[in-house]
Design a protein around this motif. Structure first.
Motif, PDB file in Angstrom:
ATOM      1  N   LEU A 169       0.851  -1.184   0.000  1.00 37.09           N
ATOM      2  CA  LEU A 169       0.000   0.000   0.000  1.00 37.09           C
ATOM      3  C   LEU A 169       0.889   1.237   0.000  1.00 37.09           C
ATOM      4  O   LEU A 169       1.832   1.321   0.784  1.00 37.09           O
ATOM      5  N   LYS A 170       0.575   2.218  -0.844  1.00 35.55           N
ATOM      6  CA  LYS A 170       1.458   3.375  -1.010  1.00 35.55           C
ATOM      7  C   LYS A 170       1.554   4.206   0.272  1.00 35.55           C
ATOM      8  O   LYS A 170       2.639   4.629   0.675  1.00 35.55           O
ATOM      9  N   THR A 171       0.423   4.467   0.931  1.00 39.15           N
ATOM     10  CA  THR A 171       0.423   5.256   2.163  1.00 39.15           C
ATOM     11  C   THR A 171      -0.564   4.658   3.159  1.00 39.15           C
ATOM     12  O   THR A 171      -1.677   5.182   3.334  1.00 39.15           O
ATOM     13  N   PRO A 172      -0.209   3.558   3.809  1.00 39.65           N
ATOM     14  CA  PRO A 172      -1.124   3.000   4.807  1.00 39.65           C
ATOM     15  C   PRO A 172      -1.254   3.934   6.004  1.00 39.65           C
ATOM     16  O   PRO A 172      -0.252   4.402   6.550  1.00 39.65           O
ATOM     17  N   ALA A 173      -2.478   4.241   6.408  1.00 36.89           N
ATOM     18  CA  ALA A 173      -2.725   5.167   7.504  1.00 36.89           C
ATOM     19  C   ALA A 173      -3.386   4.418   8.660  1.00 36.89           C
ATOM     20  O   ALA A 173      -4.440   3.804   8.484  1.00 36.89           O
ATOM     21  N   ILE A 174      -2.770   4.495   9.835  1.00 42.89           N
ATOM     22  CA  ILE A 174      -3.305   3.860  11.042  1.00 42.89           C
ATOM     23  C   ILE A 174      -3.290   4.917  12.132  1.00 42.89           C
ATOM     24  O   ILE A 174      -2.225   5.362  12.555  1.00 42.89           O
ATOM     25  N   TRP A 175      -4.469   5.328  12.604  1.00 49.57           N
ATOM     26  CA  TRP A 175      -4.580   6.434  13.537  1.00 49.57           C
ATOM     27  C   TRP A 175      -5.394   6.011  14.772  1.00 49.57           C
ATOM     28  O   TRP A 175      -6.315   5.209  14.691  1.00 49.57           O
ATOM     29  N   GLN A 176      -5.055   6.586  15.894  1.00 45.77           N
ATOM     30  CA  GLN A 176      -5.875   6.574  17.105  1.00 45.77           C
ATOM     31  C   GLN A 176      -6.429   5.191  17.441  1.00 45.77           C
ATOM     32  O   GLN A 176      -7.627   5.018  17.671  1.00 45.77           O
ATOM     33  N   SER A 177      -5.539   4.209  17.491  1.00 47.64           N
ATOM     34  CA  SER A 177      -5.953   2.834  17.729  1.00 47.64           C
ATOM     35  C   SER A 177      -5.088   2.202  18.812  1.00 47.64           C
ATOM     36  O   SER A 177      -4.035   2.747  19.182  1.00 47.64           O
ATOM     37  N   GLU A 178      -5.535   1.041  19.313  1.00 48.20           N
ATOM     38  CA  GLU A 178      -4.791   0.308  20.329  1.00 48.20           C
ATOM     39  C   GLU A 178      -4.464  -1.079  19.789  1.00 48.20           C
ATOM     40  O   GLU A 178      -5.372  -1.852  19.446  1.00 48.20           O
ATOM     41  N   GLY A 181      -1.149  -6.826  23.015  1.00 47.16           N
ATOM     42  CA  GLY A 181      -1.152  -8.237  23.357  1.00 47.16           C
ATOM     43  C   GLY A 181      -1.197  -9.172  22.170  1.00 47.16           C
ATOM     44  O   GLY A 181      -1.721 -10.289  22.269  1.00 47.16           O
ATOM     45  N   ASN A 182      -0.643  -8.743  21.043  1.00 46.51           N
ATOM     46  CA  ASN A 182      -0.530  -9.611  19.878  1.00 46.51           C
ATOM     47  C   ASN A 182       0.878 -10.209  19.836  1.00 46.51           C
ATOM     48  O   ASN A 182       1.715  -9.900  20.674  1.00 46.51           O
ATOM     49  N   GLU A 183       1.130 -11.064  18.847  1.00 50.54           N
ATOM     50  CA  GLU A 183       2.505 -11.524  18.656  1.00 50.54           C
ATOM     51  C   GLU A 183       3.335 -10.402  18.030  1.00 50.54           C
ATOM     52  O   GLU A 183       4.361 -10.016  18.556  1.00 50.54           O
ATOM     53  N   LYS A 184       2.867  -9.856  16.924  1.00 52.85           N
ATOM     54  CA  LYS A 184       3.468  -8.667  16.315  1.00 52.85           C
ATOM     55  C   LYS A 184       2.355  -7.643  16.163  1.00 52.85           C
ATOM     56  O   LYS A 184       1.268  -7.965  15.688  1.00 52.85           O
ATOM     57  N   GLY A 185       2.640  -6.408  16.551  1.00 47.38           N
ATOM     58  CA  GLY A 185       1.585  -5.403  16.544  1.00 47.38           C
ATOM     59  C   GLY A 185       1.177  -4.982  15.148  1.00 47.38           C
ATOM     60  O   GLY A 185       0.039  -5.196  14.728  1.00 47.38           O
ATOM     61  N   ILE A 186       2.093  -4.351  14.415  1.00 47.98           N
ATOM     62  CA  ILE A 186       1.826  -3.840  13.080  1.00 47.98           C
ATOM     63  C   ILE A 186       2.953  -4.281  12.166  1.00 47.98           C
ATOM     64  O   ILE A 186       4.123  -4.158  12.516  1.00 47.98           O
ATOM     65  N   SER A 187       2.603  -4.780  10.990  1.00 48.55           N
ATOM     66  CA  SER A 187       3.590  -5.216  10.003  1.00 48.55           C
ATOM     67  C   SER A 187       3.275  -4.528   8.682  1.00 48.55           C
ATOM     68  O   SER A 187       2.212  -4.767   8.096  1.00 48.55           O
ATOM     69  N   ILE A 188       4.194  -3.664   8.227  1.00 48.46           N
ATOM     70  CA  ILE A 188       3.980  -2.907   6.990  1.00 48.46           C
ATOM     71  C   ILE A 188       5.133  -3.181   6.041  1.00 48.46           C
ATOM     72  O   ILE A 188       6.306  -2.976   6.388  1.00 48.46           O
ATOM     73  N   SER A 189       4.800  -3.652   4.847  1.00 47.01           N
ATOM     74  CA  SER A 189       5.789  -3.870   3.797  1.00 47.01           C
ATOM     75  C   SER A 189       5.533  -2.877   2.673  1.00 47.01           C
ATOM     76  O   SER A 189       4.414  -2.802   2.148  1.00 47.01           O
ATOM     77  N   ASP A 190       6.549  -2.097   2.332  1.00 48.23           N
ATOM     78  CA  ASP A 190       6.496  -1.126   1.240  1.00 48.23           C
ATOM     79  C   ASP A 190       5.643   0.083   1.634  1.00 48.23           C
ATOM     80  O   ASP A 190       4.909   0.065   2.617  1.00 48.23           O
ATOM     81  N   GLY A 191       5.768   1.134   0.841  1.00 47.22           N
ATOM     82  CA  GLY A 191       4.977   2.330   1.046  1.00 47.22           C
ATOM     83  C   GLY A 191       5.575   3.259   2.089  1.00 47.22           C
ATOM     84  O   GLY A 191       6.662   3.035   2.630  1.00 47.22           O
ATOM     85  N   ALA A 192       4.841   4.336   2.363  1.00 50.31           N
ATOM     86  CA  ALA A 192       5.237   5.350   3.340  1.00 50.31           C
ATOM     87  C   ALA A 192       4.168   5.401   4.429  1.00 50.31           C
ATOM     88  O   ALA A 192       3.149   6.068   4.265  1.00 50.31           O
ATOM     89  N   PRO A 193       4.346   4.704   5.537  1.00 50.07           N
ATOM     90  CA  PRO A 193       3.291   4.596   6.551  1.00 50.07           C
ATOM     91  C   PRO A 193       2.998   5.924   7.230  1.00 50.07           C
ATOM     92  O   PRO A 193       3.882   6.737   7.465  1.00 50.07           O
ATOM     93  N   ASP A 194       1.721   6.117   7.564  1.00 53.06           N
ATOM     94  CA  ASP A 194       1.262   7.293   8.314  1.00 53.06           C
ATOM     95  C   ASP A 194       0.661   6.759   9.614  1.00 53.06           C
ATOM     96  O   ASP A 194      -0.500   6.353   9.653  1.00 53.06           O
ATOM     97  N   ILE A 195       1.465   6.743  10.685  1.00 53.34           N
ATOM     98  CA  ILE A 195       1.082   6.117  11.953  1.00 53.34           C
ATOM     99  C   ILE A 195       1.019   7.204  13.014  1.00 53.34           C
ATOM    100  O   ILE A 195       2.028   7.831  13.331  1.00 53.34           O
ATOM    101  N   ARG A 196      -0.169   7.411  13.591  1.00 49.73           N
ATOM    102  CA  ARG A 196      -0.365   8.531  14.512  1.00 49.73           C
ATOM    103  C   ARG A 196      -1.238   8.122  15.703  1.00 49.73           C
ATOM    104  O   ARG A 196      -2.249   7.444  15.549  1.00 49.73           O
ATOM    105  N   ASP A 197      -0.815   8.564  16.880  1.00 50.41           N
ATOM    106  CA  ASP A 197      -1.655   8.509  18.079  1.00 50.41           C
ATOM    107  C   ASP A 197      -2.111   7.093  18.412  1.00 50.41           C
ATOM    108  O   ASP A 197      -3.285   6.857  18.732  1.00 50.41           O
ATOM    109  N   LEU A 198      -1.186   6.151  18.373  1.00 48.53           N
ATOM    110  CA  LEU A 198      -1.499   4.761  18.708  1.00 48.53           C
ATOM    111  C   LEU A 198      -1.004   4.419  20.106  1.00 48.53           C
ATOM    112  O   LEU A 198      -0.098   5.062  20.642  1.00 48.53           O
TER     113      LEU A 198
END
Length: 467
Positions: A169-178, A181-198
């Motif tokens: 995904l070119k610009t995956p956006a993940i905002w204001q989330s929790e 308790g996972n094995e891996k929280g977030i896994s992003i391959s490629d693109g320019a991530p927009d990660i805010r307020d997590l």
């Protein structure tokens, strides 16, 4: 049950399906014993969950259309049976017409106990038993470079192998989330991530794993208590990581990545710890703030440490410090001007040695008052606070900045063989200008050898009154 309110009409439709009828695309899996209930969204619209979704099909909610808002209204998605390959919400790469799926919003819901909580499909989904690698299909691979606008906000994901996975995904956006308790929280391959307020916490592997990403930002996040690194940079380039709270035994692991920036130029905006300025990040390890363990002072009370913090070779020039919490250094009287090399007690010495080549200016004997046109013998002391010994090829020294370069030598190189934890004191002469006034002299510890140019920390400044 899921309610669909279409943009193009006022009609309301209920959609809850078992086998897929009447669609022109085949969602994976194409074959095999994959049956059971799931939710299929194949038209634009706003959809709201009216109850919890417990799915026996491998995927709970399948979105195959652009311009979709899925509002969970606080309900949850989970598999009927844990342990089998499962995905809570799958957003396909292409729609039924072969066009990239874009304009998707996933919000206000909880996903539990999946193999992958939310999966944003790319060209290669072969990580699943029913997946396939379509990266050699030019039409499919071209779609991964299009501006697919997909955002997750207000979601909670727990107990999954991967909380959120984004592929191509070119610009995956993940905002204001929790993501907890996972094995891996977030896994992003490629693109320019927009990660805010997590809140990314208590994951047993990495909190956030960025692989082959380029650019993007991580800001306003609490990344705490993860057993693996808080952020794993894996062949990532140019990510900006600022205004976050870190508290993991390894906050950042840098694997063949470059260009990461752990701060922004300070601005007058309230930061994540309610300070008056944004800049870098608040750092802790195992519950212990590094401004305490590393004895980082904040003498001017600007909310930033007076020396940089380094994590995995990356430098945060403006580490955040809560008001009144910085380490208070011991005041050392200024020594009288001398000509011989000396080793004074540093004004503020790091508690631990920084990995690699590093230097910090610890003190000087420059008089605060001088007579116009007169010359004075002075000293500046430099500490090797890195783990490596300095060699000629490292080119470590002190550079005079601004007015200081006109009062004396512009470059002060250290001799060969200054070992880790060792001080070196430069003896040189300054000549005051002929014009009376108040001047600020500035000196910077730098490295200029082996084809690199590195600035260590902030400039060392001294105010001098010329009479």
């Amino acid at each position: 049950m899921i309610r669909s309110i279409f943009f193009a009409a006022v009609s309301i439709t209920l959609l809850f399906s078992s086998p897929v009828f009447g669609i022109s695309i085949t969602f994976p899996p194409e074959s095999g014993p994959y049956t059971g209930d799931y939710v299929l969204i194949q038209e634009p619209g706003r959809y709201t969950l009216e109850n919890n979704v417990t799915h026996t099909y491998p995927v709970g909610v399948i979105i195959t259309s652009s311009s979709v808002i899925l509002d969970g209204q606080g309900y949850q998605v989970r598999p009927a049976k844990t342990g089998d390959p499962s995905v809570g919400i799958w957003v396909t790469l292409l729609d039924s017409q072969g066009k990239p799926v874009t304009g998707v919003r996933i919000q206000n819901l909880t996903v539990h106990d999946e193999v992958t909580g939310i999966y944003l499909e790319g060209a290669d989904s072969s990580e699943f038993p029913w997946g396939r690698d379509r990266s050699k299909d030019y039409a499919v691979s071209d779609a991964t470079f299009s501006d697919r606008d997909i955002k997750c906000s207000g979601v909670t994901i727990t107990g999954s192998r991967i909380g959120i996975a984004s592929r191509g995904l070119k610009t995956p956006a993940i905002w204001q989330s929790e993501i907890k308790g996972n094995e891996k929280g977030i896994s992003i391959s490629d693109g320019a991530p927009d990660i805010r307020d997590l809140v990314v916490t208590e994951n047993t592997n990495a909190g956030i794993h960025l692989e082959r990403t380029s650019g993007g930002v991580i800001t306003g996040c609490r990344i705490e208590g993860n057993q693996g690194p808080g952020i794993l940079l894996d062949h990532a380039k140019g990510i900006q990581i600022w205004n976050n709270i870190f508290d993991n035994y390894v906050n950042i692991r840098n694997a063949a990545s470059e260009g990461a920036l752990l701060y922004q130029i300070p601005s007058n905006q309230t930061n994540i710890i309610k300070g008056q300025k944004t800049g870098g990040n608040l750092w802790a390890q195992g519950g212990v703030p590094v401004y305490s363990s590393h004895m980082i002072a904040d003498a001017d009370h600007d909310g930033f440490g007076d020396m940089p913090y380094i994590e995995s070779g990356l430098i945060d020039q403006y580490p955040l410090i809560p008001a009144g919490s910085g380490f208070i250094p011991v005041e050392i009287p200024e020594p009288e001007p001398i000509q011989t090399v000396m080793t004074p007690v540093p004004v503020s010495t790091p508690f631990t040695i920084i990995t690699g080549i590093h230097a910090v200016i610890t003190g000087d004997s420059i008089p605060t008052e001088m007579k116009a046109g007169m010359s004075y013998p002075v000293t500046i002391t430099l500490l090797n606070d890195g783990s490596d010994n300095w060699l000629d090829m490292h080119g470590v020294g002190i550079r005079a900045v601004g007015d200081a370069a006109t009062w004396g030598p512009e470059w002060l190189p250290v001799p060969s063989g200054i070992n880790s934890k060792q001080f070196y004191t430069f003896n040189f002469e300054l000549k005051a200008p002929t014009s009376p006034g108040t001047y600020e002299l500035s000196y910077q510890a730098v490295r200029g050898g082996q084809g690199v140019s590195v600035t260590f920390g902030r400039p060392h400044k001294k105010v001098v009154t010329v009479q």
